[in-house]
Enzyme design. Structure first.
Site, PDB file in Angstrom:
ATOM      1  N   HIS A   1     -29.629 -22.420  37.875  1.00  0.00           N
ATOM      2  CA  HIS A   1     -28.536 -23.002  37.103  1.00  0.00           C
ATOM      3  C   HIS A   1     -27.330 -23.272  37.978  1.00  0.00           C
ATOM      4  O   HIS A   1     -26.596 -24.228  37.781  1.00  0.00           O
ATOM      5  CB  HIS A   1     -28.152 -22.063  35.944  1.00  0.00           C
ATOM      6  CG  HIS A   1     -27.376 -20.858  36.372  1.00  0.00           C
ATOM      7  ND1 HIS A   1     -27.975 -19.649  36.599  1.00  0.00           N
ATOM      8  CD2 HIS A   1     -26.066 -20.695  36.639  1.00  0.00           C
ATOM      9  CE1 HIS A   1     -27.049 -18.789  36.974  1.00  0.00           C
ATOM     10  NE2 HIS A   1     -25.892 -19.383  37.011  1.00  0.00           N
TER      11      HIS A   1
ATOM     12  N   GLU B   1     -48.793 -35.189  38.302  1.00  0.00           N
ATOM     13  CA  GLU B   1     -48.245 -34.092  39.108  1.00  0.00           C
ATOM     14  C   GLU B   1     -49.330 -33.169  39.636  1.00  0.00           C
ATOM     15  O   GLU B   1     -49.035 -32.143  40.247  1.00  0.00           O
ATOM     16  CB  GLU B   1     -47.221 -33.292  38.291  1.00  0.00           C
ATOM     17  CG  GLU B   1     -47.698 -32.904  36.910  1.00  0.00           C
ATOM     18  CD  GLU B   1     -46.575 -32.348  36.042  1.00  0.00           C
ATOM     19  OE1 GLU B   1     -45.545 -31.915  36.587  1.00  0.00           O
ATOM     20  OE2 GLU B   1     -46.736 -32.351  34.809  1.00  0.00           O
TER      21      GLU B   1
ATOM     22  N   ASP C   1     -43.973 -30.941  41.589  1.00  0.00           N
ATOM     23  CA  ASP C   1     -45.245 -30.234  41.464  1.00  0.00           C
ATOM     24  C   ASP C   1     -46.353 -30.896  42.268  1.00  0.00           C
ATOM     25  O   ASP C   1     -47.222 -30.216  42.828  1.00  0.00           O
ATOM     26  CB  ASP C   1     -45.660 -30.151  39.992  1.00  0.00           C
ATOM     27  CG  ASP C   1     -45.017 -28.978  39.275  1.00  0.00           C
ATOM     28  OD1 ASP C   1     -44.508 -28.075  39.968  1.00  0.00           O
ATOM     29  OD2 ASP C   1     -45.022 -28.960  38.035  1.00  0.00           O
TER      30      ASP C   1
END
Length: 588
Positions: free
Chosen positions: A204, A449, A473
């Site tokens: 974050h 992905e 990914d």
């Protein structure tokens, strides 16, 4: 590295380049909060009083969060999203109810009970394969830290304060970690930058830094111990480097770089209302990635032409149960209406069974390990048909309000696509039966992905309306690299020949059958890769809103007719260093 207590010396620390830019200023050290609490055994007659004390503190912290939210004013919307997340985490029965059970069963003090529960939850988060979700363990820690501060009688407000007589824009915050409430202090006090010992590029702290355009370097491990208060430091958020007590020559060099960056950013702001068109008049779509409906404001302010990826995970995180169809509908409706007719692609939730949707299973401790290759994303959605139907119905209902598309993550088999399409038709049929309006022609796309999906992309092209390449990914799975693992993160290489070959194969194969392809991973937001991707044939990029201006500038300076032959030559190279060398020439 160690330092003599009375000796000044210049040294460099290397961490993760979380947010680009350069900052120069004085170090402002933030005290590291501790969650070390005593384990006290209380008498039976005091148990309910301890439970009541815990409940009172929870209510106080909830009130503090609500006050923070109401006082945000013009704070970046990313901060509001993380305050919302912290409020959801606090409301989750895992933190609001289970500690009370621990108090009653073990006759212990509230501080110890909630810290024990936190350690259990963090251990579960660390098993998550997805780096972005794994790093939400930091949010759990920070919520618990806030509660513990109040329980032990310490202030729970932000520790980020400007010393008297010092201007905030000259200070660089150095901390072990920062919570959203800490970062909120940037609104009024305008710190130049911040660096932390922990956190990754999807934490974050990194997301907030990029959203605010503040240079930041994270994952420095021991910066808080090595840097002294008021020391002059340089933060190079582009390279992930901290220079402590730089010599005059280095300082002058970085001051020039910083001035040039500020000039360049001012120029980029002028591009907001212009179209992303190449020199040879090819229109390129630049879209935004968002996590919360409140992120739409930043997307529009950056000049995004739509939302290419709405990650719905935030609606699911911080809960002990599955959000209802109506709750999801309201969240999607807020985002769609805010986009004012612009397209928005909503991805079905990309979580694993380690974040179990049923609180009874969590409380009972029956959690299964969930590596990156386990039951997650569409695999879990198909295994939880009732939950999947609720989300599909919510998305379909909101499709009548704007240009909405559905994106399905992590598919690799034809039968997964067929099962997903059948589930979508079931959701449509149920809405028709209830005479609930929706877009009958809503488009559905698949994320590429997994290497298998990229290599066998034909099975997607025959069944889907569009594709979206998730490079984060795709790179990790192709190279068998967990980029959040510091021991191997240096092997994470977007320019590996195998990665580029997969990208080129997907884009060119889709182009032959006229199926649109977007890219929503970090590669899409890197202006150094823009020309290479344009040369491959990519025409739609989705990224963090703050990255759009720089990518738009690169688009407007590019001639695709010139890029195509150069890109073809680059794709024939077999070594990453040679590819990077040619890429530098492409961008020169």
């Amino acid at each position: 590295m160690a330092r003599e207590s009375d000796q000044t010396m210049s040294f460099t620390l290397h961490g993760l380049a979380a947010s680009s830019g350069i900052a120069i200023g004085q170090a402002h050290l933030i005290s590291q909060a501790t969650l070390e609490v005593s384990h006290l055994v209380i008498s039976p007659r005091m148990v309910e009083k301890e439970v009541a004390r815990f409940e009172t503190v929870l209510e106080q912290v909830r009130s503090e969060f609500a006050t923070m939210k109401s006082e945000m004013g013009k704070s970046p919307t990313d901060i509001g999203a993380f305050i919302d997340l912290h409020m959801m985490i606090l409301a989750d029965p895992e933190l609001s109810e289970v500690p009370k059970q621990i108090i009653r069963e073990r006759r212990c003090n509230a501080e110890w009970a909630i810290v024990q529960q936190m350690e259990f939850l963090v251990a579960q988060f660390e098993k998550i394969g997805d780096a972005y979700l794994r790093e939400r363990s930091y949010d759990v820690r920070q919520v618990v830290e806030r509660v513990v501060r109040v329980l032990i009688g310490r202030p729970s407000h932000s520790a980020v304060k400007v010393p008297k007589g010092v201007r905030g824009e000259n200070l660089i915050v150095v901390a072990h970690d920062l919570s959203p409430s800490d970062v909120m202090a940037f609104k009024d006090q305008q710190f130049a930058s911040f660096v932390t010992d922990v956190g990754g590029i999807t934490s974050h702290t990194a997301i907030l830094a990029r959203g605010m355009g503040v240079p930041a370097v994270l994952g420095l491990h021991n910066a808080r111990q090595l840097i002294r208060d008021k020391e002059t430091i340089i933060v190079d958020g582009t390279r992930g480097v901290i220079i402590v007590d730089p010599d005059p020559r280095i300082l002058e060099e970085y001051e020039l770089k910083k001035s040039q960056i500020e000039i360049d950013r001012s120029k980029l702001k002028l591009l907001k209302s212009t179209r992303a068109t190449t020199l040879d008049r090819v229109k390129i779509d630049l879209l935004a990635n968002i996590e919360e409906p409140s992120d739409v404001a930043a997307a529009l302010d950056s000049g995004a032409e739509g939302v290419g990826l709405f990650r719905t995970e935030f609606i699911f995180l911080g809960r002990g149960d599955m959000p209802s169809e109506d709750e999801q509908f309201e969240a999607y409706r807020t985002a769609v209406k805010a986009m004012q007719g612009r397209p928005i692609t909503i991805r079905t939730f990309d979580l694993g069974n380690d974040k179990n949707l049923h609180s009874d299973d969590i409380i009972g401790g029956r959690r299964r390990d969930n590596p990156a290759l386990g039951l997650r994303s569409i695999r879990l959605s198909l295994a939880e048909p009732a939950s999947f139907q609720a989300q599909l119905r919510a998305i379909l209902r909101v499709s009548k309000l704007g240009k909405v598309k559905i994106l399905i993550p992590m598919m690799s088999h034809a039968h997964q696509i067929d099962q997903t399409l059948a589930a979508l038709e079931q959701a449509k049929s149920s809405l028709r039966g209830g005479r609930i309006a929706f877009d009958e022609n809503i488009e559905i796309g698949g994320m590429i992905e997994v290497p298998a999906a990229a290599l066998a992309v034909g099975i997607f092209l025959r069944r889907m309306h569009f594709l979206s390449i998730g490079t984060n990914d795709l790179i990790q799975y192709t190279l068998a690299i967990d980029r959040s693992d510091e021991q191997v993160s240096n092997l994470y290489e977007p320019l590996h020949p195998a990665v580029l070959m997969l990208l080129a194969h997907v884009i060119s194969t889709a182009e032959k059958v006229n199926i649109p392809v977007s890219m929503c991973g970090e590669m899409a937001g890197d202006p150094n890769l823009t020309r290479l991707l344009l040369g491959m044939g990519l025409r739609e990029f989705s990224m963090h809103p703050s990255q759009i201006p720089a990518v738009k500038q690169k688009v407007k300076q590019s001639d695709i007719s010139e890029l195509i032959p150069i890109t073809r030559r680059i794709l024939r190279l077999e070594e990453s260093p040679k590819i990077r060398e040619q890429l530098d020439r492409l961008n020169s």
